[in-house]
Design a protein around this motif. Structure first.
Motif, PDB file in Angstrom:
ATOM      1  N   ARG A   1       0.797  -1.207   0.043  1.00  0.00           N
ATOM      2  CA  ARG A   1      -0.148   0.110   0.077  1.00  0.00           C
ATOM      3  C   ARG A   1       1.089   1.426  -0.057  1.00  0.00           C
ATOM      4  O   ARG A   1       1.626   1.286   0.830  1.00  0.00           O
TER       5      ARG A   1
ATOM      6  N   TRP B   1      -5.719   4.547  13.924  1.00  0.00           N
ATOM      7  CA  TRP B   1      -4.395   4.342  14.430  1.00  0.00           C
ATOM      8  C   TRP B   1      -3.898   5.081  15.196  1.00  0.00           C
ATOM      9  O   TRP B   1      -4.410   6.228  15.512  1.00  0.00           O
TER      10      TRP B   1
ATOM     11  N   ASN C   1      -3.731   0.197  14.984  1.00  0.00           N
ATOM     12  CA  ASN C   1      -2.838   0.106  13.840  1.00  0.00           C
ATOM     13  C   ASN C   1      -1.612   1.026  14.273  1.00  0.00           C
ATOM     14  O   ASN C   1      -1.911   1.825  15.041  1.00  0.00           O
TER      15      ASN C   1
ATOM     16  N   LEU D   1       1.072   4.037  13.179  1.00  0.00           N
ATOM     17  CA  LEU D   1       1.695   4.997  12.544  1.00  0.00           C
ATOM     18  C   LEU D   1       2.984   5.338  12.959  1.00  0.00           C
ATOM     19  O   LEU D   1       3.186   5.866  14.165  1.00  0.00           O
TER      20      LEU D   1
ATOM     21  N   ARG E   1      -0.744  -4.218  11.353  1.00  0.00           N
ATOM     22  CA  ARG E   1      -1.003  -3.098  10.397  1.00  0.00           C
ATOM     23  C   ARG E   1       0.242  -1.997  10.685  1.00  0.00           C
ATOM     24  O   ARG E   1      -0.149  -1.369  11.994  1.00  0.00           O
TER      25      ARG E   1
ATOM     26  N   SER F   1       2.185   1.620   9.191  1.00  0.00           N
ATOM     27  CA  SER F   1       2.469   2.271   8.196  1.00  0.00           C
ATOM     28  C   SER F   1       3.604   3.313   8.292  1.00  0.00           C
ATOM     29  O   SER F   1       3.584   3.881   9.643  1.00  0.00           O
ATOM     30  N   GLN F   2       4.663   3.430   7.578  1.00  0.00           N
ATOM     31  CA  GLN F   2       5.780   4.083   7.890  1.00  0.00           C
ATOM     32  C   GLN F   2       5.775   5.642   6.949  1.00  0.00           C
ATOM     33  O   GLN F   2       5.122   5.466   5.819  1.00  0.00           O
TER      34      GLN F   2
ATOM     35  N   VAL G   1       7.765  -3.059   7.310  1.00  0.00           N
ATOM     36  CA  VAL G   1       6.489  -2.652   6.670  1.00  0.00           C
ATOM     37  C   VAL G   1       6.122  -3.027   5.393  1.00  0.00           C
ATOM     38  O   VAL G   1       7.144  -3.296   4.513  1.00  0.00           O
TER      39      VAL G   1
ATOM     40  N   GLU H   1       3.503  -1.134   3.938  1.00  0.00           N
ATOM     41  CA  GLU H   1       2.632  -0.158   3.656  1.00  0.00           C
ATOM     42  C   GLU H   1       3.226   1.278   3.992  1.00  0.00           C
ATOM     43  O   GLU H   1       3.924   1.204   5.059  1.00  0.00           O
ATOM     44  N   VAL H   2       3.305   2.324   3.496  1.00  0.00           N
ATOM     45  CA  VAL H   2       3.938   3.591   3.713  1.00  0.00           C
ATOM     46  C   VAL H   2       2.863   4.798   3.258  1.00  0.00           C
ATOM     47  O   VAL H   2       2.091   4.726   2.432  1.00  0.00           O
ATOM     48  N   ALA H   3       3.359   5.808   3.813  1.00  0.00           N
ATOM     49  CA  ALA H   3       2.485   7.200   3.568  1.00  0.00           C
ATOM     50  C   ALA H   3       3.673   8.322   3.497  1.00  0.00           C
ATOM     51  O   ALA H   3       4.038   8.985   4.472  1.00  0.00           O
TER      52      ALA H   3
END
Length: 342
Positions: A10, A180, A198, A200, A238, A240-241, A305, A307-309
């Motif tokens: 993701r 999250w 979750n 972050l 989950r 997210s990085q 991970v 998934e990242v943002a």
């Protein structure tokens, strides 16, 4: 992510939504257009930061309500909402409303702790209760209970022609499971895992253990692993990085120079822990997608991970964001094994 052959599942992005204080409309419109572009490019998620009493978006939930009506697929999140500024009951109503409007695409990200510049704002924020407000994890638990539909009133029924519920309305099933916690310490990572949230994790962590002072990636890796050790879902929990990664594949010469200068100006703060909280910042990554993919695959935190943002730099122009998002989706994402959503 155990090795470079494991694809990124993701891909999202995070923006602050800067605006001109004298004319805030265009900045907010630019943020909405960036989110629309993200959906067109196939990103899985778009996230907004909170910036209270600054010239960045102060009410991401309101902006995401607007974004929910201009998009159809992309997930929408806050990264993160500092709960010290919020009444959990009122926030629960707002979050549930936007989740319903979006068709179940909202991903609230939360954090706790006293508000920034607490001594300057406490009289305006909590004029009568500043000394007794609790800004700990209990605030998150209260909000989660409300999102899950736990009673918030001792009364439900009809009075005259009005009907009252004893739980937050509207109720949006599944919203609590998409919540999250923005953690930067081992303590917060463990707490988030124990409570089934979750996680972050961003470009800022706390250096807490001996030998960690100059190795951001190892600190982040340890926090992610501790989170999963204590999460009911274990390795499937989950995470997210959110590093700053700026691909330059299609950038102009002027843009490349601007991006390099931005990263260089911020580099000194990454060499050692900063301030009493011993905050450790990750260096900004700037380069071609091939260069960034190589750096990320060598990053101990990223390897944990799928998934990242990626965080967009705060002070760039709209055209810069268009170029960066386009390269993220068409160059860097595929180099990491990601494929855009249809």
């Amino acid at each position: 992510m155990p090795d470079p052959s494991t694809p990124l599942r993701r891909l999202g992005f995070l923006t602050i939504g800067l605006f001109d204080a004298a004319d805030p409309g265009p900045g907010h419109e630019s943020t909405l257009q960036v989110i629309e572009l993200g959906e067109q490019l196939g990103f899985d998620s778009a996230w907004l930061r909170h910036r209270h009493l600054q010239h960045g978006i102060s009410s991401p939930v309101a902006v995401l309500a607007a974004a929910s009506q201009r998009t159809r697929r992309i997930e929408l999140g806050t990264a993160v909402t500092p709960l010290a500024w919020e009444n959990p009951l009122r926030l629960a109503e707002d979050l549930a409303t936007v989740d319903v409007l979006s068709g179940g695409r909202l991903n609230p990200g939360l954090s706790v702790g006293p508000p920034m510049r607490w001594d300057d704002v406490k009289q305006a924020l909590y004029p009568d209760t500043a000394e007794v407000e609790d800004f700990g994890y209990g605030r998150v638990e209260r909000l989660l209970g409300m999102l899950r539909g736990e009673p918030v009133s001792g009364f439900s029924g009809t009075v005259g022609i009005e009907e009252f519920s004893d739980r937050v309305q509207p109720h949006s099933p599944g919203l609590a499971d998409r919540t999250w916690y923005g953690g930067a310490s081992l303590r917060s990572a463990r707490w988030a895992g124990e409570h089934g949230l979750n996680l972050l994790t961003s470009s800022v962590v706390k250096a807490e253990e001996p030998g960690e002072d100059h190795d951001f990636a190892s600190v982040q890796q340890a926090q992610v692993r501790l989170f999963r050790e204590h999460h009911p879902a274990g390795a499937a929990a989950r995470v997210s990085q959110g590093l700053v990664a700026v691909p330059t594949d299609s950038a102009t010469r002027e843009q490349r120079e601007k991006y390099a200068a931005y990263a260089a100006a911020r580099l000194p703060r990454t060499t050692s822990p900063q301030g009493p909280a011993r905050l450790l910042f990750a260096p900004d990554l700037v380069g071609t997608s091939d260069q960034l993919a190589e750096q990320l695959h060598a990053h101990a935190g990223f390897r944990e991970v799928d998934e990242v943002a990626f965080a967009l730099p705060f002070s760039f122009e709209h055209d810069d964001y268009v170029q960066i998002l386009t390269d993220l989706a068409t160059r860097l994402g595929p180099a990491l094994g990601w494929r855009p959503a249809p």
